[in-house]
Design a protein around this motif. Structure first.
Motif, short mmCIF file in Angstrom:
data_model
loop_
_atom_site.label_atom_id
_atom_site.label_comp_id
_atom_site.label_asym_id
_atom_site.label_seq_id
_atom_site.Cartn_x
_atom_site.Cartn_y
_atom_site.Cartn_z
N PRO A 4 10.05 -8.46 -6.52
CA PRO A 4 11.49 -8.19 -6.50
C PRO A 4 11.74 -6.76 -6.06
O PRO A 4 10.97 -5.85 -6.40
CB PRO A 4 11.91 -8.37 -7.96
CG PRO A 4 10.81 -9.09 -8.64
CD PRO A 4 9.56 -8.75 -7.87
N ILE A 5 12.78 -6.57 -5.29
CA ILE A 5 13.17 -5.23 -4.88
C ILE A 5 14.64 -5.02 -5.27
O ILE A 5 15.45 -5.94 -5.18
CB ILE A 5 12.96 -4.95 -3.38
CG1 ILE A 5 13.75 -5.93 -2.51
CG2 ILE A 5 11.48 -5.01 -3.04
CD1 ILE A 5 13.73 -5.59 -1.02
N ALA A 6 14.95 -3.82 -5.70
CA ALA A 6 16.32 -3.42 -6.02
C ALA A 6 16.82 -2.57 -4.87
O ALA A 6 16.16 -1.61 -4.47
CB ALA A 6 16.36 -2.65 -7.33
N GLY A 25 6.69 4.34 -8.30
CA GLY A 25 6.70 5.28 -7.19
C GLY A 25 6.86 4.64 -5.82
O GLY A 25 6.89 5.34 -4.82
N CYS A 26 6.99 3.33 -5.77
CA CYS A 26 7.15 2.64 -4.48
C CYS A 26 8.65 2.51 -4.18
O CYS A 26 9.39 1.85 -4.91
CB CYS A 26 6.49 1.26 -4.52
SG CYS A 26 6.52 0.40 -2.93
N GLY A 43 6.40 -0.64 2.67
CA GLY A 43 6.11 0.24 1.54
C GLY A 43 5.23 -0.44 0.50
O GLY A 43 4.30 0.17 -0.04
N ILE A 44 5.52 -1.69 0.22
CA ILE A 44 4.72 -2.45 -0.75
C ILE A 44 3.29 -2.60 -0.25
O ILE A 44 2.33 -2.38 -0.99
CB ILE A 44 5.35 -3.83 -1.02
CG1 ILE A 44 6.66 -3.66 -1.79
CG2 ILE A 44 4.38 -4.74 -1.78
CD1 ILE A 44 7.50 -4.93 -1.88
N GLU A 45 3.12 -2.96 1.01
CA GLU A 45 1.78 -3.12 1.57
C GLU A 45 1.00 -1.82 1.50
O GLU A 45 -0.18 -1.81 1.13
CB GLU A 45 1.86 -3.65 3.01
CG GLU A 45 2.31 -5.09 3.08
CD GLU A 45 2.56 -5.58 4.50
OE1 GLU A 45 2.47 -4.77 5.46
OE2 GLU A 45 2.85 -6.77 4.66
#
Length: 140
Positions: A4-6, A25-26, A43-45
């Motif tokens: 999930p991303i906000a 920190g991501c 960014g996640i990768e």
């Protein structure tokens, strides 16, 4: 894995800000909502690759509802980014393994329910096991 991303809404003068609550920190940003989501995937990768290279584990994503309860993210937009841990490796290597058909079916069912490939599921499971073993040796 589905993280999930906000997304903090942007406007004519501000980009959309993105935070990945499960990955400390991501964060990322984008000028459009679509760009913000795509930049979050990158960014996640990168975060996961860095974590793996450092010998760390990959955190399991929590449900969006759990994060939405956090007042820090009030009025933010939510999305889910699907990342296959198998693609994070700098070099894929084909291996030939033998498993009982029953075990393979269970692996495939579990991978499918998590929206992962078989390879991604096995890689994540192996890394989790290695992390748990390292924690036991390190006294954690």
């Amino acid at each position: 894995m589905r993280y999930p991303i906000a997304i903090e809404p942007g406007d004519a003068t501000h980009a959309y800000g993105v935070v990945v609550p499960d990955l400390p920190g991501c964060f990322s940003a984008g000028d459009t909502l679509d760009e913000a989501i795509e930049m979050a995937r990158e960014g996640i990768e990168l975060w996961l690759e860095t974590q793996i290279d450092a010998g760390g584990g990959i955190p399991e994503p929590k449900a969006i509802a759990e994060h939405q309860a956090n007042p820090e993210f009030a009025n933010w937009i939510w999305a889910v980014v699907d990342v296959d841990p198998a693609i994070i490796s700098d070099k894929a290597e084909r291996v030939n393994i033998t498993l009982p058909a029953r075990v393979l079916r269970r692996i495939d069912e579990a991978a499918k329910s998590r929206h992962e490939s078989r390879s991604g599921f096995l890689a994540r499971a192996a890394l989790a096991t290695l992390r748990n073993e390292a924690d036991k040796v390190g006294g954690k």
